[in-house]
Enzyme design. Structure first.
Site, PDB file in Angstrom:
ATOM      1  N   CYS A  14     -31.875 -62.341  45.321  1.00 19.77           N
ATOM      2  CA  CYS A  14     -31.446 -63.446  44.460  1.00 19.77           C
ATOM      3  C   CYS A  14     -31.605 -64.808  45.127  1.00 19.77           C
ATOM      4  O   CYS A  14     -31.422 -65.839  44.490  1.00 19.77           O
ATOM      5  CB  CYS A  14     -30.007 -63.230  44.014  1.00 19.77           C
ATOM      6  SG  CYS A  14     -29.772 -61.641  43.222  1.00 19.77           S
ATOM      7  N   HIS A  36     -28.672 -65.965  34.963  1.00 26.19           N
ATOM      8  CA  HIS A  36     -29.188 -65.619  36.289  1.00 26.19           C
ATOM      9  C   HIS A  36     -30.536 -64.889  36.199  1.00 26.19           C
ATOM     10  O   HIS A  36     -30.617 -63.689  36.404  1.00 26.19           O
ATOM     11  CB  HIS A  36     -28.145 -64.761  37.022  1.00 26.19           C
ATOM     12  CG  HIS A  36     -28.496 -64.406  38.433  1.00 26.19           C
ATOM     13  ND1 HIS A  36     -29.312 -65.181  39.242  1.00 26.19           N
ATOM     14  CD2 HIS A  36     -28.140 -63.334  39.198  1.00 26.19           C
ATOM     15  CE1 HIS A  36     -29.431 -64.598  40.430  1.00 26.19           C
ATOM     16  NE2 HIS A  36     -28.743 -63.482  40.430  1.00 26.19           N
TER      17      HIS A  36
END
Lengths: 390, 125
Positions: A85, A337
């Site tokens: 991420c 996200h």
């Protein structure tokens, strides 16, 4: 002296983009950043592109030259980054280094990801792909998920400091409120502590409303040298420091699971480079993949004492209008996200905040911002300090 | 190095085979004494290459745990409980049964397999 400067910032709406390909999606954000900067496509010296799951989820690799080609660009170095991420924050770090060293003058850096069912894979498959960032042999066979991983860290924080589920829910409520002010957010609706606590348990203490969504989206920034920045149309924002560190995997072997040591090292490095202290920070974007992750992050980057992060959120100190607004964009929780797009999306938000262009979610008089983007089991973290030109 | 040398090394394969037999193996550094619950190629404290396989205790204390309601594809339907167990000076992630909480004593009770890889299952001691 700044290490480099952002002269253009762009991003797509974060949400569901089933109707476009990954390169098309990235091009939308990239052209937005290019147009914002006044840089022409011909001036780009390099493209640093972040994507995490495409090789597995869409059988789509070697994406850097593909996204460049979508923009009509060839003949310059293009590189793809993957650090879970933290993917596009590490891409940006390398762009800063390339600018600083004099190797490149103008770099397009960003990321794109397609994670929603509209992009091809249902949630159970995507959950499995996300879990690939945990240790293949020593963690994946337990059935660990990413909500589960951050639940392990957060349960430890609750045990050590008395953090409560209600305080965690307040983080979600705050980020949904911020998201309601952001037209590009995946979730534009406010929520309540009761709604969060009534949502189904995903990995205790996290309920559905403690978790960020799977999103599709892209983001990009144009990075140039501090000196060159004035020659473009847009108001520059300086990158004063970028810290980057790692932590042990498997996570069981990290010293203190609630401390997220990599973030502490990255923050220390970024603050030292920029001669900024946590007290100087006006606006912050942190990696709140789960409500507990925001609490750990705000402590790790020094905004609050260890153990005080959840109470600070519940007291409204991290809300727009509070002492140090955290995730005015809505954060991963409400803005969304799309993994590889998240790091540079944080920089897009901070660029707009420091320019005073953030509309209804503007943090007043913001001149210094910090972005905290982590990957995997908090075992990669990049912390960036950005400053307005005064 | 010949391929045969691998049979003498402490690798994941050795670790996994031992786990399937009910033994938890870790790596101890001969130079600094630090212990990890999984095999390494160099010591994570002092970077020494002088490491030896050691048997870890099969009973320990829950350091942290969570009950996962939505496991990944390929696992049973939830909920499943996953935890980090302190075994002497190191820690290992495993599956928990019996609802143990942080601080509870647990003991290695079983092994589950996923895609050919074992995971330790700890039950309340």
């Amino acid at each position: 002296m700044a290490r480099a400067s952002i002269v253009g910032a762009g991003m797509t709406h974060f949400g569901v983009h089933g109707g476009v390909t990954l390169p098309e999606l990235f091009a939308d954000a990239a052209l937005d950043a290019v147009d914002d900067s006044g840089v022409s496509l011909e001036e780009l010296d390099a493209v640093y592109f972040g994507n995490t799951t495409g090789s597995v989820s869409e059988n789509d690799s070697h994406l850097s030259s593909k996204v460049a080609s979508q923009l009509g660009i060839a003949g310059i170095p293009c590189q793809r980054f993957e650090d879970a991420c933290a993917t596009s924050a590490t891409a940006c770090k390398h762009a800063v280094q390339a600018i600083e060293s004099g190797r490149h003058d103008v770099v397009l850096v960003g990321g794109a990801e397609r994670c929603t069912p509209a992009s091809g894979l249902e949630t159970p498959e995507m959950t499995k792909i996300f879990s690939s960032a945990s240790h293949r042999q020593y963690e994946q066979p337990t059935g660990l998920t990413f909500p589960g991983l951050f639940a392990l860290l957060t349960k430890r924080h609750m045990h050590e400091y008395g953090t409560t589920e209600e305080q965690l829910a307040e983080v979600a409520v705050k980020n949904h409120y911020h998201g309601s002010l952001n037209p590009r957010a995946h979730f534009g609706k406010e929520t309540t502590v009761e709604e969060v606590l009534d949502s189904p348990v995903i990995a205790d203490p996290f309920r559905l409303m403690d978790c960020c969504p799977f999103s599709d989206g892209a983001s990009a920034v144009i990075v140039v040298s501090e000196d060159a920045a004035e020659s473009y149309d847009a108001e520059p924002v300086d990158i004063a420091g970028v810290g980057h560190s790692s932590g042990r995997i498997p996570v069981a072997e990290q010293a203190a699971l609630s401390a997220t040591a990599a973030a502490r090292r990255a923050a220390t490095e970024a603050y030292e480079q920029s001669a900024v202290t946590p007290d100087d920070v006006d606006v912050v974007e942190v990696h709140d993949c789960f409500t507990g992750a925001e609490v750990l992050a705000t402590e790790a980057i020094g905004l609050f004492e260890d153990g005080a992060g959840a109470e600070a959120a519940a007291d409204g100190r991290t809300r727009i209008g509070g002492d140090v607004p955290v995730n005015p964009s809505g954060g991963l929780k409400a803005k969304g996200h799309p993994i590889g797009a998240t790091g540079t999306a944080q920089l897009v938000e901070l660029t707009e905040q420091l320019r005073g262009d953030a509309g209804r979610r503007q943090v007043e008089d913001a001149t210094t911002g910090v972005a905290h983007n982590l990957g995997g089991e908090a075992a990669t973290t990049v912390v960036s300090v950005v400053e307005a030109r005064t | 190095m010949t391929a045969d040398d691998d049979t003498e090394r402490f690798t994941y394969e050795t670790w996994a085979d031992a786990l399937r037999e009910g033994t938890l193996l870790g790596h101890a550094c001969i130079d600094c004494g630090s212990v990890t619950a999984t095999p390494k190629s160099a010591c994570q404290e002092c970077h020494s290459r002088q490491l030896e396989a050691v048997e870890l205790p099969t009973e320990g204390t829950v350091y942290t745990e969570t009950t996962i309601g939505v496991p990944p594809k390929g696992f049973e339907d939830g909920p499943i409980q996953v935890g980090v167990v302190a075994l002497g000076e190191t820690r290992l992630m495993g599956r928990l049964t019996g609802g143990a909480a942080i601080g509870d004593r647990v003991v290695l009770a079983d092994v589950i397999e996923h895609e050919g890889m074992p995971a330790a299952v700890f039950d309340t001691a």
